[in-house]
Design an enzyme around this catalytic site. Structure first.
Site, short mmCIF file in Angstrom:
data_model
loop_
_atom_site.label_atom_id
_atom_site.label_comp_id
_atom_site.label_asym_id
_atom_site.label_seq_id
_atom_site.Cartn_x
_atom_site.Cartn_y
_atom_site.Cartn_z
N SER A 219 0.81 -1.22 0.00
CA SER A 219 0.00 0.00 0.00
C SER A 219 0.84 1.27 0.00
O SER A 219 0.35 2.34 -0.30
CB SER A 219 -0.95 0.01 1.20
OG SER A 219 -0.22 0.18 2.40
N LYS B 298 0.80 4.27 6.92
CA LYS B 298 0.16 5.14 5.93
C LYS B 298 0.69 6.56 6.11
O LYS B 298 1.36 6.87 7.10
CB LYS B 298 -1.37 5.17 6.13
CG LYS B 298 -2.08 3.84 5.91
CD LYS B 298 -2.20 3.47 4.44
CE LYS B 298 -2.83 2.09 4.24
NZ LYS B 298 -2.01 0.97 4.71
#
Lengths: 422, 140
Positions: free
Chosen positions: B61, B98
């Site tokens: 990701s 993230k």
């Protein structure tokens, strides 16, 4: 600067082992968590939620099993590598706030602030919030003009976490009186159960009673340590910064085996391990000892150990040399191990402890002392971990090593165990 | 071809200190004065040893930020996360890496078009565990 002009702080982590586990498992906040001892035998740490369920500290795991299962309590085997690493980080952070830090145990450290800084309450709160933010450690801080009072203050900070916001200062005489009146004598640092029985017979029930007692009379009845405790309670520092109230009179190390052992060599390995731990503790408190007891527990029959052999060996001279104790326990163990018997537990106890500073060795009869060798041994093992360097008879098989069925990953010491993020 | 300057890394087999001075024969003392510590990756990547931990990346990701599967993240827990920091966060009982966005609506951003932004609303609880300050990767 004189010793009187200082404030001592005791910083203590709440439910330390549980807090270490939760750092890597934030999902467990607000849920009951316990940590089990070596061998998964006893409960050695409880979260507040687990305490609230009525699970008792130090209870054998099997006794609490039904509550644990019913309330889905998360259980961890002890992960001492992790706790040791977090303990080290805990002290590093304290050192950023104070240049005099003295660790007292794995989860408590004393700090010494010279003079009477008036912002200590704020500083203590800053330490608390930093330890919480950076290491997820909830701590309480006790402040006082002596180490003994800092310890009492810490007890109150912990007991009344919500109202005190985790910090109590006993420098103020009125608060000190209020606190000491609520502390029973066995709870005072350095006063054991035996001593408190005798104190109660003298009509001394609380720390405040002891504070008001005539220290000269009590010193004659007990020892100079009693006098020092009384003066410390009055706010007069008697313990040096790195000093503990009293060295131990005997040192014990024992453990149950993961599975029963019966061979001499396995048992020797286990007993030698306990012996070297005891000798480390002995050297840590700068003492020598002249006697060692080796004991074994046979298999239990109907909940009772019928077979509990033990032997005590007298050394020619007090020593702190691990190799001399190892020679002694080898002889002793041969004497008590019976072929065909199997054993569940082993341990050693060291007695006849004297202070190594005051001791005059007999130069003709003496056992050769090797303080340099012992010092380097301890130094290396402290630096690189237990048993990096050890005596041959400690063995390498560890058939007796502990059971640890639900150990958490070694997040800080093994690459394959580090935190996974997606 | 890009120009690279080679620094000798510290390691088990090559623990030879660098020295910045020239060796002048006949004056060994001069060499000693210019002796320096060996270079250490720890020193380069870790500012606060007391509060720094390692974590391993699973998934892709964060590809766009140059963070790949199996990379080792250096995570400092003492830093306060700000907009655009790469963070390790706890979201719905799972650790995730993230980019934190605080300008505009509070959200966690992946660096891969296949992943949508994760809005942080009143319902989902966001705990920032630490700020990613470095990355280590072995190429073989």
């Amino acid at each position: 600067m004189s010793q009187a002009q200082a404030t001592y702080a005791l910083c203590d982590v709440n439910s330390f082992y549980v807090s270490c586990e939760r750092m890597f498992r934030p999902d467990l906040y607000g849920k009951p968590v316990i940590v089990l001892s070596n061998n998964d035998g006893c409960i050695i740490a409880l979260s507040d939620e687990a305490k609230a369920l009525g699970i008792p500290m130090a209870a054998p795991y099997h006794e609490a099993r039904s509550i644990i299962q019913k309330h889905k309590v998360t259980c961890f085997s002890s992960n001492y590598g992790l706790y040791g690493d977090i303990s080290k980080r805990f002290n590093w952070i304290l050192e950023q706030h104070c240049d005099q830090v003295s660790p007292y145990s794995v989860d408590e450290s004393f700090m010494r602030f010279d003079g009477f800084p008036n912002d200590l309450m704020q500083r203590a709160q800053a330490i608390r919030s930093e330890l919480w933010r950076c290491l997820s450690l909830p701590v309480c801080v006790g402040l006082g003009p002596t180490k003994t009072l800092a310890k009492v203050a810490n007890h109150f900070a912990k007991k009344h976490k919500a109202t005190t916001h985790g910090v109590v200062d006993l420098s103020i005489p009125k608060i000190r009186e209020w606190a000491l009146k609520q502390i029973a004598v066995p709870k005072i640092w350095g006063i054991g159960r035996q001593l408190s029985k005798k104190l109660v017979m003298q009509g001394i029930h609380t720390a405040w009673d002891l504070h008001n007692a005539d220290y000269k009379t009590l010193q004659r009845m007990f020892s100079v340590n009693m006098e020092r405790t009384i003066l410390e309670l009055r706010g007069q520092p008697c313990l040096k910064f790195s000093e503990l109230p009293e060295p131990k009179k005997s040192i014990l190390n024992s453990r149950s085996f993961g599975k029963p052992l019966s061979t001499y060599s396995d048992l020797k390995e286990a007993v030698a391990h306990h012996t070297s731990r005891c000798c480390e503790k002995l050297r840590n408190q700068s003492s020598l000892a002249s006697s060692i007891t080796v004991f074994l527990y046979g298999q239990r029959k109907e909940q009772v150990y019928h077979n509990r052999p033990s032997v005590t060996l007298q050394l020619p001279e007090p020593t702190d040399d691990t190799s001399i104790f190892l020679q002694a326990i080898e002889q002793g163990l041969r004497y008590i191990v019976k072929t065909g018997e199997s054993y569940k537990k082993a341990g050693v106890m060291i007695n006849g402890i004297v202070d190594s500073h005051g001791y005059q060795p007999d130069i003709f009869e003496g056992v050769p002392q090797r303080p340099e060798l012992m010092q380097s041994l301890d130094k290396i093992n402290r630096r690189y971990g237990q048993d990096t360097v050890k005596f041959g008879s400690l063995g390498f098989a560890k058939n007796w090593a502990m059971r640890a069925n639900s150990c958490s990953p070694h997040y800080t010491s093994r690459w394959q165990d580090i935190l996974k993020v997606s | 071809m890009s120009k690279v300057s080679i620094l000798k890394p510290s390691g088990q087999y090559s623990d030879i200190p660098l020295y910045s001075g020239k060796i002048s024969a006949g004056f060994p003392g001069v060499v000693d004065e210019h002796m320096e510590d060996t270079l250490s990756l720890d020193q380069l990547l870790i500012q606060n040893p007391a509060t720094t931990f390692f974590a391993k990346v699973e998934g892709d990701s964060m590809m766009g930020a140059g963070i790949f599967q199996n990379d080792i993240l250096v995570v400092d827990r003492s830093l306060t996360a700000k907009d655009k920091d790469v963070v390790v966060a706890m979201l719905d009982n799972e650790f995730t890496v993230k980019r934190l966005r605080t300008s505009g609506p509070l959200r966690l951003q992946a660096e891969n078009p296949a992943y949508k932004d994760i809005p942080i609303t009143g319902e989902s609880e966001l705990v920032i565990w630490g700020v990613v300050t470095g990355l280590a990767r072995s190429l073989r």
